[in-house]
Scaffold this active site. Sequence first.
Site, PDB file in Angstrom:
ATOM      1  N   HIS A 192      -4.032   5.556   2.627  1.00  0.00           N
ATOM      2  CA  HIS A 192      -2.954   4.682   2.859  1.00  0.00           C
ATOM      3  C   HIS A 192      -1.927   4.373   1.898  1.00  0.00           C
ATOM      4  CE1 HIS A 192      -5.709   3.187  -0.356  1.00  0.00           C
ATOM      5  NE2 HIS A 192      -6.998   2.779  -0.009  1.00  0.00           N
ATOM      6  N   ASP A 265      -7.612   2.123   8.525  1.00  0.00           N
ATOM      7  CA  ASP A 265      -8.509   1.270   7.745  1.00  0.00           C
ATOM      8  C   ASP A 265      -8.870   0.773   7.720  1.00  0.00           C
ATOM      9  OD1 ASP A 265      -9.023   1.234   5.476  1.00  0.00           O
ATOM     10  OD2 ASP A 265      -7.147   0.354   4.128  1.00  0.00           O
TER      11      ASP A 265
HETATM   12  C1  NCD Z   1     -10.470  -1.722   2.418  1.00  0.00           C
HETATM   13  C2  NCD Z   1     -12.438  -2.763   2.476  1.00  0.00           C
HETATM   14  O1  NCD Z   1     -12.628  -3.481   2.980  1.00  0.00           O
HETATM   15  O2  NCD Z   1     -13.503  -2.043   2.383  1.00  0.00           O
HETATM   16  N1  NCD Z   1     -10.190  -2.457   2.033  1.00  0.00           N
HETATM   17  C3  NCD Z   1      -8.770  -2.621   2.218  1.00  0.00           C
HETATM   18  O3  NCD Z   1      -8.144  -3.232   2.136  1.00  0.00           O
HETATM   19  N2  NCD Z   1      -7.968  -1.923   2.962  1.00  0.00           N
HETATM   20  C4  NCD Z   1     -10.903  -0.692   0.969  1.00  0.00           C
HETATM   21  C5  NCD Z   1     -10.623   0.687   0.843  1.00  0.00           C
HETATM   22  O4  NCD Z   1      -9.767   1.243   1.693  1.00  0.00           O
HETATM   23  O5  NCD Z   1      -9.698   0.363  -0.155  1.00  0.00           O
HETATM   24 ZN    ZN Z   2      -9.918   1.737   3.603  1.00  0.00          ZN
HETATM   25 ZN    ZN Z   3      -8.503   2.435  -0.007  1.00  0.00          ZN
END
Ligand code: NCD
Ligand code: ZN
Ligand code: ZN
Length: 394
Positions: A192, A265
Amino acid sequence: RVVDADGLVLLPGLVDLHTHLREPGREDAETVYTGTRAAAKGGYTAVCAMANSYPVADTAGVVEQVAALGRAAGYADVQPIGAVSVGLEGKRLAEIGAMAHSAAAVRMFSDDGHCVWDPVLMRRALEYVKTFGGLVAQHAEEPRLTEGAQMNEGAVSAELGLPGWPAVAEEAIIARDVLLAEYTGARVHFCHVSTARSVDIIREAKARGANVTAEVCPHHLLLTDESARTYDPVYKVNPPLRRDADVAVLRAALAEGVIDAVATDHAPHAPQDKDCEWAAARPGMLGLETALSISVLALGGPTEVDWDLLAERTSRTPARIAGLDAHGRDPEPGAEANLTLVDPAASWTVVPADLASLSRNTPYAGMTLPVTVQATFLRGRATVLNGTIAEEIQ
Ligand code: NCD
Ligand code: ZN
Ligand code: ZN
């Protein structure tokens, strides 16, 4: 089965490098079954399951369990990502070798939804995964620079009075890990990526021949920190939504190839973790069922998009990064292929209640998005037909 594909675009099955399936442990937010149904509806034939389950995927037992749940569901291949460190403490190296040599054959290691922060741990992990051709997927965020952060640090956070998450928290770790990748000769994949300067660092690293790859999430290709003005926690995500200027640079980097892949993600959250005030909400948003549409938008829209480039960024390259041989290939004649049929002329309106995911935290509710997934085939068998999940999965 014969499908009338007149006017449709045929893609290799999409591959997601970054999916939170929440099982084991948070089956109230998502399960492998519901998450892979969402994947199939989004055109995916393989997902890499992030390690931040409860328990954390830090042993052969947990990764084999996740892979077995994926096989039992039958909607998409589930490739578990192993945790670099034991449990939630982020100190001791997990049983990486045991996970790599397990039936799940784990190649990608990450921390449990957090940064592999300790440089000693990172170096040791890299030296270890290098011995069997593995890689570390790094959620680049320096935790001492993001402590208490609620959104992107900038003009909007200053106006709203919310503590900011500076771009440099991401960039500092990416810069460090580019150097560690070059030092160890091991592979690092950046999860990300969200800032313009991160793109610069990755471009320079690749020009030097560093063994690094990077993904961008659909939401970072479309949304900005302006959405935080609504105080709607659906927009809260790590890393945070950034500025317009970052969105433009990320889109260009994806087209150019400095960013290798789109990764969702996909981060489902139960209602109690999102239907609350901003500060108390968990970060993360759904992604699997909307990623293709947003990727098309980011690559020029449904009439301008280069479909071959889209297939490269959403299927072939992520398959190569994850080491998933059966995915992302152009199917050979007679092969039982992983395929996605897309209607490039159709559009759809996102209705949270209609999503296959168990959770509802999509930032695109009510939005009309381009292109629809008409069918998805996993090794020749339809998981989605006429835009709906094929129920007779054996
Ligand atoms: C992810 C999660 O909810 O597990 N949350 C996020 O905001 N991306 C964790 C992560 O990938 O950093
Ligand atoms: Zn994530
Ligand atoms: Zn992450």
